[in-house]
Scaffold this active site. Structure first.
Site, PDB file in Angstrom:
ATOM      1  N   ALA A  64       0.797  -1.227   0.000  1.00 48.96           N
ATOM      2  CA  ALA A  64       0.000   0.000   0.000  1.00 48.96           C
ATOM      3  C   ALA A  64       0.830   1.278   0.000  1.00 48.96           C
ATOM      4  CB  ALA A  64      -0.930   0.016   1.215  1.00 48.96           C
ATOM      5  N   SER A  90      -1.359 -10.215 -13.307  1.00 50.54           N
ATOM      6  CA  SER A  90      -0.798  -9.457 -14.417  1.00 50.54           C
ATOM      7  C   SER A  90      -1.285 -10.010 -15.745  1.00 50.54           C
ATOM      8  CB  SER A  90       0.732  -9.515 -14.379  1.00 50.54           C
ATOM      9  OG  SER A  90       1.299  -8.970 -15.550  1.00 50.54           O
ATOM     10  N   TYR A  97       8.934 -13.539 -13.204  1.00 45.98           N
ATOM     11  CA  TYR A  97       7.717 -12.767 -12.970  1.00 45.98           C
ATOM     12  C   TYR A  97       6.494 -13.498 -13.514  1.00 45.98           C
ATOM     13  CZ  TYR A  97       4.428  -8.857 -13.112  1.00 45.98           C
ATOM     14  OH  TYR A  97       3.328  -8.049 -12.944  1.00 45.98           O
TER      15      TYR A  97
END
Length: 241
Positions: A9, A128, A141
């Site tokens: 955050a 993603s 990733y």
């Protein structure tokens, strides 16, 4: 007042989600490692709790979240990205670090926080659009995010009986400190605030799957339907530095 917990955050999408949910009247639990940034939130926002910890450390995670009693929404947003620049000299440390951050650490959080989600609550995974097609140099990733996709989709089935909705989010290129490091073309880029609006609206509708920007994700989905030799040429040409 409903409670939402957001990991990662202190920057990018996570910071924008914090602002969005706070604006909409939620009590926000903001998680991250940047203690200075988290402390500043206490002066800037009302109805907020901050938790500074390394989510890749299971014991530290357990200690940080033990005071949380109940959650309405859990947003697993924190993640990292690094590239395998030489596939022949595969970097196992980099691979392990990215997979741990993006896939193993969410497992720690799920262990400690799923029991705190209310019936009718929501679980949100920020994955993603890189999982739609394989990309060069993205072995670590992409693998970690593909694992996160499977985790989200499987949990959705098992949590139906608990009346917990699961939302899987596939953002495209979003302007964040992570994408600022990229040297290749990033078409149809959105701001973190635009991404947060898309996520908030989709989660509010209890959507199972969100992907944006549409122009990018639909192109990727179309390319995935083509013969491998075609989309591989397109992807390679458009991701070269």
């Amino acid at each position: 007042m409903k409670t939402v917990l957001i990991t990662g955050a202190t920057s990018g999408i996570g910071e924008a989600l914090l602002a969005r949910y706070h604006q909409q009247g939620f009590y926000v639990i903001a998680c991250g490692r940047n203690r200075e940034k988290l402390a500043a939130y206490l002066d800037h926002y009302e109805h907020i709790q901050v938790l500074a910890f390394d989510m890749t450390n299971k014991d530290e995670t357990e200690e940080a979240v033990k005071t949380i009693e109940q959650l309405d929404i859990l947003i697993l947003n924190a993640g990292d990205c690094a590239y395998i620049d030489d596939a022949r000299a595969f970097d196992p440390e980099l691979f392990s670090r990215i997979v741990t951050t993006n896939l193993i650490a969410p497992g720690y959080l799920l262990h400690y926080l799923l029991p705190k989600l209310t019936s009718g609550g929501q679980l949100v995974f920020i994955s993603s659009s890189a999982t739609i097609l394989p990309f060069p140099r993205a072995e670590a990733y992409g693998a970690s995010k593909a694992g996160l996709d499977y985790l989200a989709n499987s949990l959705r089935i098992d949590l139906t009986r608990e009346n917990i909705a699961v939302t899987l989010v596939h953002p495209g290129f979003i302007k964040t400190p992570l994408t600022d490091r990229n040297t290749f073309a990033m078409p149809f880029m959105l701001s973190s605030e635009q991404a947060a609006r898309e996520i908030f609206d989709g989660v509010s509708r209890r959507k199972q799957y969100l992907h944006f920007p549409w122009r990018l994700t639909l192109i990727l989905k179309f390319l995935a339907l083509l013969p491998d030799v075609v989309w591989q040429k397109v992807i390679t040409r458009n991701t070269e530095a």
